[in-house]
Design an enzyme around this catalytic site. Sequence first.
Site, PDB file in Angstrom:
ATOM      1  N   ASP A  53       0.845  -1.193   0.000  1.00 12.75           N
ATOM      2  CA  ASP A  53       0.000   0.000   0.000  1.00 12.75           C
ATOM      3  C   ASP A  53       0.882   1.245   0.000  1.00 12.75           C
ATOM      4  O   ASP A  53       1.426   1.628   1.031  1.00 12.75           O
ATOM      5  CB  ASP A  53      -0.900  -0.021   1.233  1.00 12.75           C
ATOM      6  CG  ASP A  53      -1.784   1.215   1.337  1.00 12.75           C
ATOM      7  OD1 ASP A  53      -1.780   2.028   0.389  1.00 12.75           O
ATOM      8  OD2 ASP A  53      -2.468   1.365   2.369  1.00 12.75           O
ATOM      9  N   GLU A 131      32.173   8.884   1.964  1.00 13.84           N
ATOM     10  CA  GLU A 131      32.862   8.816   3.252  1.00 13.84           C
ATOM     11  C   GLU A 131      31.805   9.046   4.333  1.00 13.84           C
ATOM     12  O   GLU A 131      31.402  10.176   4.589  1.00 13.84           O
ATOM     13  CB  GLU A 131      33.961   9.891   3.335  1.00 13.84           C
ATOM     14  CG  GLU A 131      35.037   9.752   2.263  1.00 13.84           C
ATOM     15  CD  GLU A 131      36.019  10.911   2.283  1.00 13.84           C
ATOM     16  OE1 GLU A 131      36.156  11.563   3.343  1.00 13.84           O
ATOM     17  OE2 GLU A 131      36.641  11.180   1.234  1.00 13.84           O
ATOM     18  N   GLU A 133      30.225   9.178   7.967  1.00  8.33           N
ATOM     19  CA  GLU A 133      30.531   9.377   9.379  1.00  8.33           C
ATOM     20  C   GLU A 133      29.283   9.144  10.230  1.00  8.33           C
ATOM     21  O   GLU A 133      28.158   9.361   9.770  1.00  8.33           O
ATOM     22  CB  GLU A 133      31.066  10.789   9.605  1.00  8.33           C
ATOM     23  CG  GLU A 133      32.383  11.050   8.889  1.00  8.33           C
ATOM     24  CD  GLU A 133      32.845  12.502   8.980  1.00  8.33           C
ATOM     25  OE1 GLU A 133      34.015  12.770   8.649  1.00  8.33           O
ATOM     26  OE2 GLU A 133      32.029  13.363   9.363  1.00  8.33           O
ATOM     27  N   GLU A 188      36.861   9.391  14.283  1.00  6.75           N
ATOM     28  CA  GLU A 188      36.838  10.729  13.691  1.00  6.75           C
ATOM     29  C   GLU A 188      37.191  11.791  14.746  1.00  6.75           C
ATOM     30  O   GLU A 188      37.585  11.479  15.864  1.00  6.75           O
ATOM     31  CB  GLU A 188      35.477  11.008  13.050  1.00  6.75           C
ATOM     32  CG  GLU A 188      35.472  10.880  11.535  1.00  6.75           C
ATOM     33  CD  GLU A 188      36.384  11.886  10.844  1.00  6.75           C
ATOM     34  OE1 GLU A 188      36.644  12.951  11.431  1.00  6.75           O
ATOM     35  OE2 GLU A 188      36.839  11.605   9.721  1.00  6.75           O
ATOM     36  N   GLU A 195      34.226   6.768  11.256  1.00  8.57           N
ATOM     37  CA  GLU A 195      34.078   6.770   9.799  1.00  8.57           C
ATOM     38  C   GLU A 195      34.507   5.415   9.260  1.00  8.57           C
ATOM     39  O   GLU A 195      35.514   4.843   9.702  1.00  8.57           O
ATOM     40  CB  GLU A 195      34.930   7.873   9.162  1.00  8.57           C
ATOM     41  CG  GLU A 195      34.866   7.896   7.632  1.00  8.57           C
ATOM     42  CD  GLU A 195      35.641   9.069   7.028  1.00  8.57           C
ATOM     43  OE1 GLU A 195      35.496  10.181   7.559  1.00  8.57           O
ATOM     44  OE2 GLU A 195      36.377   8.866   6.045  1.00  8.57           O
ATOM     45  N   HIS A 244      30.999  12.993   2.729  1.00  9.42           N
ATOM     46  CA  HIS A 244      31.685  13.517   1.561  1.00  9.42           C
ATOM     47  C   HIS A 244      31.478  12.564   0.387  1.00  9.42           C
ATOM     48  O   HIS A 244      31.508  11.335   0.558  1.00  9.42           O
ATOM     49  CB  HIS A 244      33.184  13.664   1.834  1.00  9.42           C
ATOM     50  CG  HIS A 244      33.504  14.644   2.920  1.00  9.42           C
ATOM     51  ND1 HIS A 244      34.790  14.969   3.275  1.00  9.42           N
ATOM     52  CD2 HIS A 244      32.712  15.376   3.737  1.00  9.42           C
ATOM     53  CE1 HIS A 244      34.778  15.854   4.258  1.00  9.42           C
ATOM     54  NE2 HIS A 244      33.513  16.103   4.556  1.00  9.42           N
ATOM     55  N   ARG A 315      41.435  22.251   2.275  1.00 11.86           N
ATOM     56  CA  ARG A 315      40.233  21.493   2.583  1.00 11.86           C
ATOM     57  C   ARG A 315      39.053  22.350   3.029  1.00 11.86           C
ATOM     58  O   ARG A 315      38.034  21.811   3.428  1.00 11.86           O
ATOM     59  CB  ARG A 315      40.555  20.460   3.683  1.00 11.86           C
ATOM     60  CG  ARG A 315      41.471  19.361   3.223  1.00 11.86           C
ATOM     61  CD  ARG A 315      41.864  18.430   4.359  1.00 11.86           C
ATOM     62  NE  ARG A 315      42.722  17.355   3.878  1.00 11.86           N
ATOM     63  CZ  ARG A 315      42.289  16.156   3.494  1.00 11.86           C
ATOM     64  NH1 ARG A 315      40.999  15.886   3.545  1.00 11.86           N
ATOM     65  NH2 ARG A 315      43.121  15.233   3.076  1.00 11.86           N
ATOM     66  N   GLU A 332      35.674  15.968  -4.975  1.00 12.75           N
ATOM     67  CA  GLU A 332      35.078  15.638  -3.687  1.00 12.75           C
ATOM     68  C   GLU A 332      34.148  16.763  -3.236  1.00 12.75           C
ATOM     69  O   GLU A 332      34.578  17.897  -3.038  1.00 12.75           O
ATOM     70  CB  GLU A 332      36.175  15.434  -2.630  1.00 12.75           C
ATOM     71  CG  GLU A 332      35.625  15.126  -1.239  1.00 12.75           C
ATOM     72  CD  GLU A 332      36.705  15.089  -0.167  1.00 12.75           C
ATOM     73  OE1 GLU A 332      36.365  14.812   0.995  1.00 12.75           O
ATOM     74  OE2 GLU A 332      37.888  15.363  -0.480  1.00 12.75           O
ATOM     75  N   ARG A 334      32.006  18.203  -0.280  1.00 14.41           N
ATOM     76  CA  ARG A 334      32.163  18.025   1.159  1.00 14.41           C
ATOM     77  C   ARG A 334      30.932  18.450   1.987  1.00 14.41           C
ATOM     78  O   ARG A 334      30.927  18.305   3.200  1.00 14.41           O
ATOM     79  CB  ARG A 334      33.403  18.803   1.632  1.00 14.41           C
ATOM     80  CG  ARG A 334      34.685  18.338   0.965  1.00 14.41           C
ATOM     81  CD  ARG A 334      35.900  19.178   1.347  1.00 14.41           C
ATOM     82  NE  ARG A 334      36.125  19.139   2.785  1.00 14.41           N
ATOM     83  CZ  ARG A 334      35.883  20.155   3.603  1.00 14.41           C
ATOM     84  NH1 ARG A 334      35.415  21.306   3.131  1.00 14.41           N
ATOM     85  NH2 ARG A 334      36.119  20.045   4.889  1.00 14.41           N
TER      86      ARG A 334
END
Length: 443
Positions: A53, A131, A133, A188, A195, A244, A315, A332, A334
């Site tokens: 349903d 990645e 976490e 982490e 992670e 990420h 970063r 990447e 982030r």
Amino acid sequence: MNHYTKRDILKMVEEEDVGFIRLQFTDIFGMMKNVAITTSQLKKALDNQIMFDGSSIEGFARIEDSDMYLYPDLDTFAIFPWRPQQGKVARLICDVYKPDGTVFESDPRYILKKVLSEAKAMGYDFNVGPECEFFLFHTDEDGRPTTLSHESATYFDLGPLDLGENARRDMVLTLEDMGFVIEASHHEVAPAQHEIDFQYGEALKTADNIMTFKLVVKTIAKRHGLHATFMPKPKYGVSGSGMHINMSLARDGINAFSDGADERGLSREAYYFIGGIMKHMKAICFITNPIVNSYKRLVPGYEAPVYIAWSAKNRTPLLRIPAARGLGARVELRSPDPSANPYLALAVCLAAGLDGIRNEIAPPKSIDCNIFEMTDEQRKSAQIEALPASLREAASEFAKDEYIQAVLGEDLSRKYIQAKEKEYAQYRTQVTDWEIGRYLHRM
């Protein structure tokens, strides 16, 4: 990747003494659902005849056209290693179809498949490495989750500081039993935060794997008397949990993002892909950061991105170009967090990147310094914009971006906006402990 036939499934179920099969699918908000059947119903399931349903699943269907059918993807067959060894439990991930045999257009897995087909028509395969976490917290005497932990470990610490080390090890071993290739696992930055990274792969399989990963992590945590949460920011004052997303396109098995002649090792397609992501990023946030709590993570000071910029040298920006070259060349992103529906998140990221390639959208100049140390004037001069600061702001940006709305389709976009506006309205009317502590004695 395994390729199974109906006969293969029936044979494995018999040989492995499987007693139950869970037919799994994912709702529009990224929550796993399932219909459990016994082996007596397996042939019926393999013939796509198991119905549910749809009106009982939020955002799926109206009462008047609620019948939905589950079409198992045979290649997703897997046995849960943590269940009994007699009468084992297996699963099949399913696509959702309507009674007339046509696909349900708002099925998140279909939406990702649709964008992957568009990429294929352009000559590309989309590969992704997430990645993921999460936090491991204690439960109370009734087994309910808390935000308590006795540990004070930080990045890359190990036992005895890392009190979740044994649980994390069992998660990795269980995932490997289910066919995952685990590349790394570690503690982490925040206490009780972890992670686990699994192998880069084709996008649809990766989205399936993210859903399986969450189930395994939560299940094994519970067996250790812990609660695993993918809530982006469960505790004030520490880093939140991100997801990420490392992305690349391949053409005929060759990484289309790689160009050895470029100073950063990137091809024109890679730059255009970045340009497309940046163009649509504010709307993408509504999908990759889909809950009120997501925006408690996207603040300065806790490693998460806040500004829309890219770099190969540091970063802090939203988009980072890792040092890997050649086959490993990738982009990447982030900002996403693990509360996102992985099918929808990968679909909008790919669609934005393809828009960049089709229309040759060059990204702005890279920002190779720490953006958080720049002044407001410097960021304004460099035309660096900020990500949405709240779910409401993200909803507004999504509503303005017709291209990203079209990825989800008119029906799902409308339902998603309505649901998230309701969620924000409920949040906005709450009276929090912070407000009581701040104002009650003063006013």
